[in-house]
Scaffold this motif. Structure first.
Motif, PDB file in Angstrom:
ATOM      1  N   TYR A 132       0.842  -1.192   0.000  1.00 29.23           N
ATOM      2  CA  TYR A 132       0.000   0.000   0.000  1.00 29.23           C
ATOM      3  C   TYR A 132       0.883   1.249   0.000  1.00 29.23           C
ATOM      4  N   LYS A 133       0.421   2.292  -0.668  1.00 33.49           N
ATOM      5  CA  LYS A 133       1.185   3.534  -0.690  1.00 33.49           C
ATOM      6  C   LYS A 133       1.176   4.152   0.713  1.00 33.49           C
ATOM      7  N   PRO A 134       2.352   4.445   1.272  1.00 29.90           N
ATOM      8  CA  PRO A 134       2.429   4.886   2.673  1.00 29.90           C
ATOM      9  C   PRO A 134       1.591   6.121   2.981  1.00 29.90           C
ATOM     10  N   GLU A 135       1.563   7.097   2.053  1.00 30.47           N
ATOM     11  CA  GLU A 135       0.813   8.318   2.328  1.00 30.47           C
ATOM     12  C   GLU A 135      -0.690   8.051   2.413  1.00 30.47           C
ATOM     13  N   TRP A 136      -1.185   7.115   1.584  1.00 30.64           N
ATOM     14  CA  TRP A 136      -2.596   6.747   1.657  1.00 30.64           C
ATOM     15  C   TRP A 136      -2.895   5.973   2.934  1.00 30.64           C
ATOM     16  N   SER A 137      -1.982   5.113   3.324  1.00 24.50           N
ATOM     17  CA  SER A 137      -2.168   4.351   4.571  1.00 24.50           C
ATOM     18  C   SER A 137      -2.271   5.283   5.765  1.00 24.50           C
ATOM     19  N   VAL A 138      -1.412   6.304   5.798  1.00 20.42           N
ATOM     20  CA  VAL A 138      -1.421   7.276   6.890  1.00 20.42           C
ATOM     21  C   VAL A 138      -2.732   8.055   6.909  1.00 20.42           C
ATOM     22  N   VAL A 139      -3.191   8.477   5.738  1.00 22.98           N
ATOM     23  CA  VAL A 139      -4.426   9.267   5.673  1.00 22.98           C
ATOM     24  C   VAL A 139      -5.633   8.433   6.084  1.00 22.98           C
ATOM     25  N   ILE A 140      -5.709   7.182   5.629  1.00 23.34           N
ATOM     26  CA  ILE A 140      -6.819   6.301   6.014  1.00 23.34           C
ATOM     27  C   ILE A 140      -6.841   6.105   7.532  1.00 23.34           C
ATOM     28  N   THR A 141      -5.670   5.857   8.113  1.00 17.95           N
ATOM     29  CA  THR A 141      -5.576   5.661   9.565  1.00 17.95           C
ATOM     30  C   THR A 141      -6.011   6.910  10.315  1.00 17.95           C
ATOM     31  N   THR A 142      -5.565   8.066   9.843  1.00 19.54           N
ATOM     32  CA  THR A 142      -5.899   9.321  10.520  1.00 19.54           C
ATOM     33  C   THR A 142      -7.380   9.631  10.403  1.00 19.54           C
ATOM     34  N   ALA A 183     -18.071   6.163   8.982  1.00 19.36           N
ATOM     35  CA  ALA A 183     -17.229   5.021   8.611  1.00 19.36           C
ATOM     36  C   ALA A 183     -17.641   4.480   7.247  1.00 19.36           C
ATOM     37  N   PHE A 184     -18.948   4.431   7.002  1.00 17.44           N
ATOM     38  CA  PHE A 184     -19.449   3.916   5.726  1.00 17.44           C
ATOM     39  C   PHE A 184     -18.970   4.764   4.555  1.00 17.44           C
ATOM     40  N   VAL A 185     -19.053   6.097   4.667  1.00 14.57           N
ATOM     41  CA  VAL A 185     -18.634   6.945   3.535  1.00 14.57           C
ATOM     42  C   VAL A 185     -17.128   6.802   3.293  1.00 14.57           C
ATOM     43  N   MET A 186     -16.360   6.591   4.349  1.00 10.46           N
ATOM     44  CA  MET A 186     -14.923   6.374   4.162  1.00 10.46           C
ATOM     45  C   MET A 186     -14.649   5.032   3.494  1.00 10.46           C
ATOM     46  N   MET A 187     -15.403   4.017   3.871  1.00 13.29           N
ATOM     47  CA  MET A 187     -15.205   2.697   3.268  1.00 13.29           C
ATOM     48  C   MET A 187     -15.575   2.708   1.780  1.00 13.29           C
ATOM     49  N   VAL A 188     -16.606   3.476   1.429  1.00 14.83           N
ATOM     50  CA  VAL A 188     -16.971   3.622   0.012  1.00 14.83           C
ATOM     51  C   VAL A 188     -15.834   4.286  -0.757  1.00 14.83           C
ATOM     52  N   ALA A 369      -9.671  18.988  12.968  1.00 13.35           N
ATOM     53  CA  ALA A 369      -8.388  18.467  13.461  1.00 13.35           C
ATOM     54  C   ALA A 369      -7.640  17.662  12.399  1.00 13.35           C
ATOM     55  N   LEU A 370      -8.343  17.278  11.322  1.00 16.48           N
ATOM     56  CA  LEU A 370      -7.700  16.570  10.210  1.00 16.48           C
ATOM     57  C   LEU A 370      -7.199  17.528   9.135  1.00 16.48           C
ATOM     58  N   THR A 371      -7.598  18.792   9.250  1.00 17.51           N
ATOM     59  CA  THR A 371      -7.411  19.744   8.159  1.00 17.51           C
ATOM     60  C   THR A 371      -6.150  20.584   8.351  1.00 17.51           C
ATOM     61  N   PRO A 372      -5.293  20.674   7.332  1.00 17.66           N
ATOM     62  CA  PRO A 372      -4.124  21.560   7.418  1.00 17.66           C
ATOM     63  C   PRO A 372      -4.570  23.014   7.620  1.00 17.66           C
ATOM     64  N   PRO A 373      -3.700  23.881   8.157  1.00 20.18           N
ATOM     65  CA  PRO A 373      -2.253  23.686   8.281  1.00 20.18           C
ATOM     66  C   PRO A 373      -1.769  22.905   9.507  1.00 20.18           C
ATOM     67  N   PRO A 395      -3.693  12.833  -1.015  1.00 20.12           N
ATOM     68  CA  PRO A 395      -4.690  11.824  -0.622  1.00 20.12           C
ATOM     69  C   PRO A 395      -5.647  12.310   0.463  1.00 20.12           C
ATOM     70  N   LEU A 396      -5.259  13.340   1.198  1.00 17.85           N
ATOM     71  CA  LEU A 396      -6.134  13.837   2.264  1.00 17.85           C
ATOM     72  C   LEU A 396      -7.378  14.514   1.696  1.00 17.85           C
ATOM     73  N   VAL A 397      -7.250  15.158   0.530  1.00 11.72           N
ATOM     74  CA  VAL A 397      -8.353  15.946  -0.036  1.00 11.72           C
ATOM     75  C   VAL A 397      -9.626  15.124  -0.228  1.00 11.72           C
ATOM     76  N   PRO A 398      -9.595  13.956  -0.908  1.00 12.10           N
ATOM     77  CA  PRO A 398     -10.851  13.208  -1.064  1.00 12.10           C
ATOM     78  C   PRO A 398     -11.466  12.758   0.253  1.00 12.10           C
ATOM     79  N   PHE A 399     -10.644  12.470   1.252  1.00 12.56           N
ATOM     80  CA  PHE A 399     -11.187  12.080   2.552  1.00 12.56           C
ATOM     81  C   PHE A 399     -11.884  13.255   3.229  1.00 12.56           C
ATOM     82  N   LEU A 400     -11.282  14.431   3.151  1.00 10.28           N
ATOM     83  CA  LEU A 400     -11.927  15.609   3.724  1.00 10.28           C
ATOM     84  C   LEU A 400     -13.250  15.893   3.029  1.00 10.28           C
ATOM     85  N   LEU A 401     -13.289  15.698   1.710  1.00  9.49           N
ATOM     86  CA  LEU A 401     -14.521  15.957   0.959  1.00  9.49           C
ATOM     87  C   LEU A 401     -15.638  15.000   1.371  1.00  9.49           C
TER      88      LEU A 401
END
Length: 428
Positions: A132-142, A183-188, A369-373, A395-401
């Protein structure tokens, strides 16, 4: 109003020079009252103490301690194994497992930071090994870690109930469906982004593996059932449920033969430090919020909002935008403690259901708390996964959306929050 502006100016300066937020709030309140000179400073320690004199706050160290004890017994590994046997074969593989693990772990920790640390330490190395791409793994976990304070037992809900007088048991109930929905929207999203994430195909686990992993994870699955079930049945209060959770955790640790006297002492010390930090923040925020309320700021904001629009949906959107911005810069517990005393009367003026509004407030602050900066939770997970913070932005952008879309649905479909409390007698 001049006094409030002076206090906010002092607060901003203290934060900029690195003063911890609890002391920044308390000191700015002291400075403001000292300049005004009409209120004896003796009132401040009285206010500080009265804000902490709530029996329900005792639940905070109890839930933290119970979560620490449960985790030492290898329960996180058991949860991951069980989650993998259930959803590991679904498109997105370990990304789906990561989110389901956070759902189950939420019933133990009640904390987003604890979820990041425990689940991240298990899932990130496993996801890396499987490509798995590390940056995506980190974002999913967060992103999935925000489920911890939404699904009961939740430290943020305990704080919210202590500050507003709302039933903590009802707040716990109100968080279940929204938490599962998020959780469901993230899993989708993980399902749709499986190829981008680098998720390999996984075979379905045999029923024997599901049954075996369920047996190992059963203690973790039973803990939230015990807590929420006991509260709803009237056997014990949310605070007493914390005592039961600690006793259950100690029993589990002893049976698992992973709990030692030294380890118990270290968990107790860690719990005491965490609780002291939360209570100092709460006390400092109480002084800060008291001056704001004394100056009539909530009423002034409510009046201004009424002049801008009479549409409750628009008002709720403006409040949520404010919460998202505050959550971006201030740690979650601090942000909640700061805004709840100000926003609660405003919500009441516009007729928002207090339970529904509480869940919306908690989720909005968590997404902030997930949102930069600043993105405190993301920084923590990047450190655990050894990934550069800058690499996680795309990868964070689609999760925030999708999380924001989920929040909008929860905002404007109150039944998602209130159906379960009403089923158990809530009349709001």
């Amino acid at each position: 109003m001049t006094l409030v502006l002076l206090m906010f100016a002092a607060f901003a300066v203290l934060l900029l020079i690195g003063v911890p937020i609890a002391f920044a709030m308390g000191l700015s309140a002291v400075m403001a009252l000292a300049v005004e000179g009409t209120v004896p400073l003796l009132v401040l320690p009285q206010r500080f103490y009265s804000s902490l004199d709530a029996f329900s706050l005792l639940a905070i160290p109890l839930y933290i301690f119970a979560g620490e004890i449960m985790n030492v017994g290898g329960v996180t590994a058991a949860i991951v194994r069980f989650a993998r046997s259930l959803v590991g074969h679904i498109r997105g593989g370990l990304g789906q497992v990561n989110i389901l693990t956070s759902i189950i772990f939420a019933g133990i920790s009640g904390s987003a930071a604890a979820d990041c640390a425990a689940v991240g330490s298990m899932m990130l190395p496993a996801m890396k090994r499987e490509g798995y791409k590390p940056e995506w793994s980190v974002v999913i976990t967060t992103a999935s870690s925000i489920l911890g304070p939404i699904i009961p037992p939740s430290i943020l809900m305990v704080l919210y109930g202590a500050m507003t007088g709302l039933s903590i048991g009802t707040l716990f109930l109100a968080g279940i469906v929204p938490g599962l929905f998020m959780a469901f929207v993230m899993m989708v999203l993980v399902y749709l982004k499986a190829d981008t994430i680098g998720a390999p195909r996984q075979s379905r686990a045999p029923l024997s593996e599901v049954a075996s992993s369920l047996g190992a994870a059963a203690p973790a699955l039973l803990m939230p059932v015990l807590i929420v079930g006991g509260i709803l049945s009237g056997v014990f209060t949310p605070t007493e449920a914390g005592i039961v959770a600690v006793a259950y955790g100690l029993l589990y640790g002893i049976v698992a033969r992973r709990l030692t006297l030294r380890g118990t002492y270290e968990f107790a010390l860690s719990t005491a430090l965490s609780t002291a930090s939360i209570l100092i923040i709460l006390g400092g925020a109480a002084l800060f919020s008291w001056i704001i309320a004394r100056a009539g700021v909530p009423a002034a904001i409510a009046t201004w909002l009424s002049e801008v629009t009479s549409n409750g949906a628009v008002v709720l959107a403006l409040i949520v935008l404010l919460l998202l911005v505050i959550g971006m810069f201030i740690e979650t517990i601090s942000a909640l403690i700061l805004v709840v005393p100000v926003l609660t009367p405003i919500a009441g003026n516009f007729g928002f259901d207090p339970i529904h509004f509480s869940v919306v407030t908690v989720i909005a602050v968590l997404i902030g708390a997930l949102t930069p900066p600043v993105a405190v939770l993301l920084l923590l997970t990047c450190k655990i996964g050894g990934v550069e913070y800058s690499r996680t932005m795309r990868p964070l952008v689609p999760f925030l959306l999708v999380l924001f879309a989920g929040l909008v649905a929860i905002m404007y479909v109150p039944a998602l929050t209130l159906a379960l409390p009403r089923l158990f007698g809530y009349g709001g």
